[in-house]
Enzyme design. Structure first.
Site, PDB file in Angstrom:
ATOM      1  N   ASP A 112       0.855  -1.187   0.000  1.00  0.00           N
ATOM      2  CA  ASP A 112       0.000   0.000   0.000  1.00  0.00           C
ATOM      3  C   ASP A 112       0.898   1.247   0.000  1.00  0.00           C
ATOM      4  O   ASP A 112       2.120   1.147   0.161  1.00  0.00           O
ATOM      5  CB  ASP A 112      -0.956  -0.023   1.203  1.00  0.00           C
TER       6      ASP A 112
HETATM    7  C1  BGC Z   1      -5.026   3.243   0.246  1.00  0.00           C
HETATM    8  C2  BGC Z   1      -5.227   2.174  -0.817  1.00  0.00           C
HETATM    9  C3  BGC Z   1      -5.083   2.777  -2.185  1.00  0.00           C
HETATM   10  C4  BGC Z   1      -3.736   3.456  -2.282  1.00  0.00           C
HETATM   11  C5  BGC Z   1      -3.424   4.012  -3.657  1.00  0.00           C
HETATM   12  C6  BGC Z   1      -3.793   4.064   0.013  1.00  0.00           C
HETATM   13  O1  BGC Z   1      -3.729   5.157   0.871  1.00  0.00           O
HETATM   14  O2  BGC Z   1      -4.977   2.607   1.502  1.00  0.00           O
HETATM   15  O3  BGC Z   1      -6.465   1.557  -0.656  1.00  0.00           O
HETATM   16  O4  BGC Z   1      -5.255   1.799  -3.173  1.00  0.00           O
HETATM   17  O5  BGC Z   1      -3.692   4.502  -1.338  1.00  0.00           O
HETATM   18  O6  BGC Z   1      -4.141   5.145  -3.962  1.00  0.00           O
END
Ligand code: BGC
Length: 721
Positions: free
Chosen positions: A250
């Site tokens: 993530d």
């Molecule tokens: C979130 C994810 C997301 C990623 C990319 C993160 O802050 O937890 O769910 O896919 O950002 O945008």
């Protein structure tokens, strides 16, 4: 041209390999171009088909290896056409809604050059304080698994290289939804048994359905941050389940292992994460810097693991058909919602509303004077969380849609309050206008920005200003229908019984106002059910219908309410004092999982099973159960029939019941239909611990319920001969 991955891999330098294992979190256009020229393997979507083609052209034609890019984006409930939020979709109790959203999303996004969506979020969630409950399918692992499979099917289509499919990403692996106190990114501590039964189950179902990628979660689980959790990322996901796709970290999740305090610096974090099974690092320091220097060396990181990760990435690109067709047709690419997709989004939205209460005030009258009040009367904030700036906006308000839908009603519109502010004058004006109306439609709720990521709330009531308006209207004796927009179950205890009807509309997306208006008018019957329990008080959370049995279940019901406590001198209710309940709350939630009414009434009868005593092998073959559902009212409507299983005596304490099947039916007045379920041995199995899933002989109770009527039958699983 199919690509020979092994010979490509054999030609790659260490640095070129590392570059395939990173996606930079939202770089500027200039940074992106520089990274692509250097050979980075993935990028966030440059926001147009033309720019995506330009990016792919640099990767394919101007880098040494010519490897096309994975182009990722959070396409969560729509790219241009926005569908209801995932939690709202879960309320439809209809996997076709989730699949349709994913299909339309994939078609729009892929045509514009996206090939990888960071969706679906399949975290089971039991704590409505957590803002991200809106991104998932609620509290039940069975419902969530069915919808996970539907989403994967919708995104990935027939095959990933058909030009209208996206690689799906199951996230966030795992137990992110169990954050302590519902505070986003917080620690989780979950027993191995519950991890298997509840939190891993949706991921298992999604992997079995062929999901191409999985995202690691921000949380630490039982002391091990998920980005470094080898036992789960590699042990369970890749080895036990045979997942051969890509695990992405993530955003900055790898670097944040330093904050978790399990590694001293980011270099050690990268080593730990890739070693644990992360294949693509999202964000953090560059794995190869502008001078071509690698952040970690082959001495620090197992080369075989790096090769495995690169192979997974290249295989995904091959499956997506990117080596053969890296470009999209920019002249036919989607750039905004079409009429046809808006129509589908409206139909989907109409499946998701939940009629929480109704004393007959709904559907609305076709004539008369109606006052529309509340911040959602004129607000266009219906899209919900996780919508990007290029999404097609909502163009009409609820006031516009109601005026079109019910043209013979004499409408008056007044705000009465904002989302967070109410002046005495505005409230007084609403009360005064209500006096001249037959009915008030009060459109209130959480604006989109207070649910979603980093939007946990400690107090999950409606904002004070809006509650003040509700109470002022109720005090004045107005007949009030509440339209409740929300990203989470709310505590509605102080006002729900003071109003005449409440329709929960979540955030329904591009066509929300039309869908809400058509439901209020009665043209469409509300048929959704709550996919998450609505608690009476925040003190009840975490709360879920499938809680385990306790040694001291409350028996006589009710609790010692505040007025009783005032004169309370000591234990006086010998029947029910030392039982599991709250002194200051009535028993149970406000709305149980599966609750939802209709504009008509239904009868359930004739619950039958093909056999009530079965051997293990007969159970493996499946037991058939049927029940008849009849529309006993005078309007067409939808009923949701749910099948629950209770294991009466097991070696491990079991939930009071677990959902094992559901069907939504539409019936004309007087019409009956027989709903069939097949109970399989897997529906009776449970995890005895983190390793063993067992089928134990004994008595089970099957319950069919449509939330207003229930019937039960026993079934006995015999000892093996
Ligand atoms: C979130 C994810 C997301 C990623 C990319 C993160 O802050 O937890 O769910 O896919 O950002 O945008």
């Amino acid at each position: 041209m199919t690509v020979d991955i092994e010979s490509l891999l054999a030609r790659m330098t260490w640095e070129q390999k590392l570059l395939q294992l990173q996606i930079v979190w939202r770089p500027s256009a200039a940074e992106r171009e520089a990274l692509i020229r250097r050979g980075i393997g993935s990028t966030f979507w440059p926001p147009s088909a033309g720019e995506t083609n330009a990016a792919q052209r640099i990767a394919v034609e101007e880098t040494e290896l010519g490897i096309p890019l994975l182009v990722g984006l959070d396409v969560i409930h729509g790219q241009f056409t926005i569908f209801p939020t995932p939690l709202a979709q879960a309320a439809a109790f209809d996997p076709a809604v989730a699949e349709l959203d994913a299909r339309v999303s994939a078609t729009e996004a892929r045509s514009a050059g996206v090939n990888w969506t960071f969706s679906p979020m399949v975290d089971v969630t039991r704590d409505p304080r957590w803002g991200r409950v809106v991104e998932g399918f609620g509290e039940d692992p069975y419902l969530s698994s069915v919808l996970t499979v539907a989403k994967v099917a919708g995104y990935q289509g027939r095959a990933l290289d058909t030009g209208d499919a996206l690689a799906a990403c199951l996230k966030h692996f795992v137990a992110y939804g169990a954050a302590e106190a519902g505070r986003d990114y917080n620690t989780t501590d979950v027993s191995d048994r519950r991890l298997r039964e509840t939190y891993l189950e949706t991921f298992r179902a999604g992997v079995e359905a062929g999901a191409a990628t999985v995202m690691a979660a921000f949380n630490a689980l039982n002391g091990i941050p998920m980005h470094a959790n080898r036992a789960l990322l590699t042990g369970v996901l890749k080895e036990e389940w045979g997942f051969d796709g890509v695990v992405v970290g993530d955003a900055d999740g790898v670097a944040q292992l330093v904050n978790h305090g399990v590694v001293a610096d980011e270099r050690a974090a990268v080593v730990a994460a890739i070693d644990a099974g992360v294949d693509i690092v999202m964000g953090g320091s560059l794995l190869v810097d502008a001078d071509g220097v690698a952040f970690v060396s082959p001495d620090e990181l197992r080369v075989a693991r790096v090769d495995d990760a690169v192979r997974r990435v290249l295989r995904l690109k091959e499956r997506l058909g990117l080596f053969e067709r890296p470009y999209v047709n920019a002249s036919t690419a989607s750039t905004s919602a079409t009429e046809r997709y808006r129509e589908l989004a409206r139909q989907a939205a109409e499946r998701c509303t939940v009629l929480l209460t109704n004393d007959g005030a709904l559907p609305l009258p076709q004539t008369g004077r109606v006052l529309l009040a509340g911040p959602y009367a004129r607000s266009l904030d219906h899209l919900g969380t996780w919508v990007q700036h290029f999404a097609s906006p909502v163009t009409e308000s609820l006031a516009d849609a109601l005026a079109t839908e019910l043209p013979h009603v004499d409408w008056e519109v007044v705000d009465g309050c904002g989302f967070f502010d109410a002046t005495d004058a505005a409230v007084a004006e609403a009360v005064e206008r209500a006096a001249g109306a037959d009915l008030v439609v009060l459109a209130v709720g959480e604006p989109s920005r207070i649910s979603g990521e980093a939007s946990s709330r400690a107090d999950i009531t409606l904002p004070d200003a809006q509650r003040r308006l509700i109470h002022a209207l109720a005090d004045a004796g107005a007949r009030v229908v509440v339209v409740l927009a929300t990203g989470r179950p709310l505590v509605v205890e102080d006002w729900i019984e003071r109003v005449d009807a409440t329709l929960c509309v979540w955030h329904l997306g591009s066509e929300a106002p039309a869908a809400i208006a058509r439901t209020l008018s009665g043209r469409v019957s509300p048929g959704g059910r709550v996919p998450m329990t609505f608690p009476r008080a925040v003190g009840q959370v975490p709360i879920h219908y499938d809680h385990e049995r306790t040694g001291r279940p409350p028996r006589t019901g009710g609790a010692l309410l505040p007025e009783t406590i005032a004169g309370f001198t000591g234990p006086n209710n010998t029947d029910d004092y030392y039982t599991s309940k709250f002194l200051d709350l009535p028993l149970g939630p406000r709305f149980d999982f599966g609750h939802g009414l209709a504009y008509t009434t239904f009868a359930l009868d004739g619950f039958e099973m093909s056999r009530t005593v079965v051997s293990a092998s007969e159970a493996e073959a499946g037991i058939d159960a049927t029940v008849r559902v009849t529309n006993t009212g005078d309007r067409t409507g939808d009923d949701v029939v749910m099948l629950f299983v209770t294991d009466e005596v097991a070696s491990v304490t079991q939930p009071v019941r677990r959902l094992r099947g559901f069907t939504r039916v539409t019936l004309q007045p007087g019409e009956s239909v027989t709903v069939a379920f097949r109970i399989e041995a897997d529906h009776l199995r449970f995890w005895a611990d983190g390793q063993h899933r067992v089928l134990e002989p004994g008595d089970f109770t099957l319950t069919v319920s449509d939330c207003t009527t229930e019937h039960r039958l026993g079934v006995r699983l015999e000892e093996a001969a």
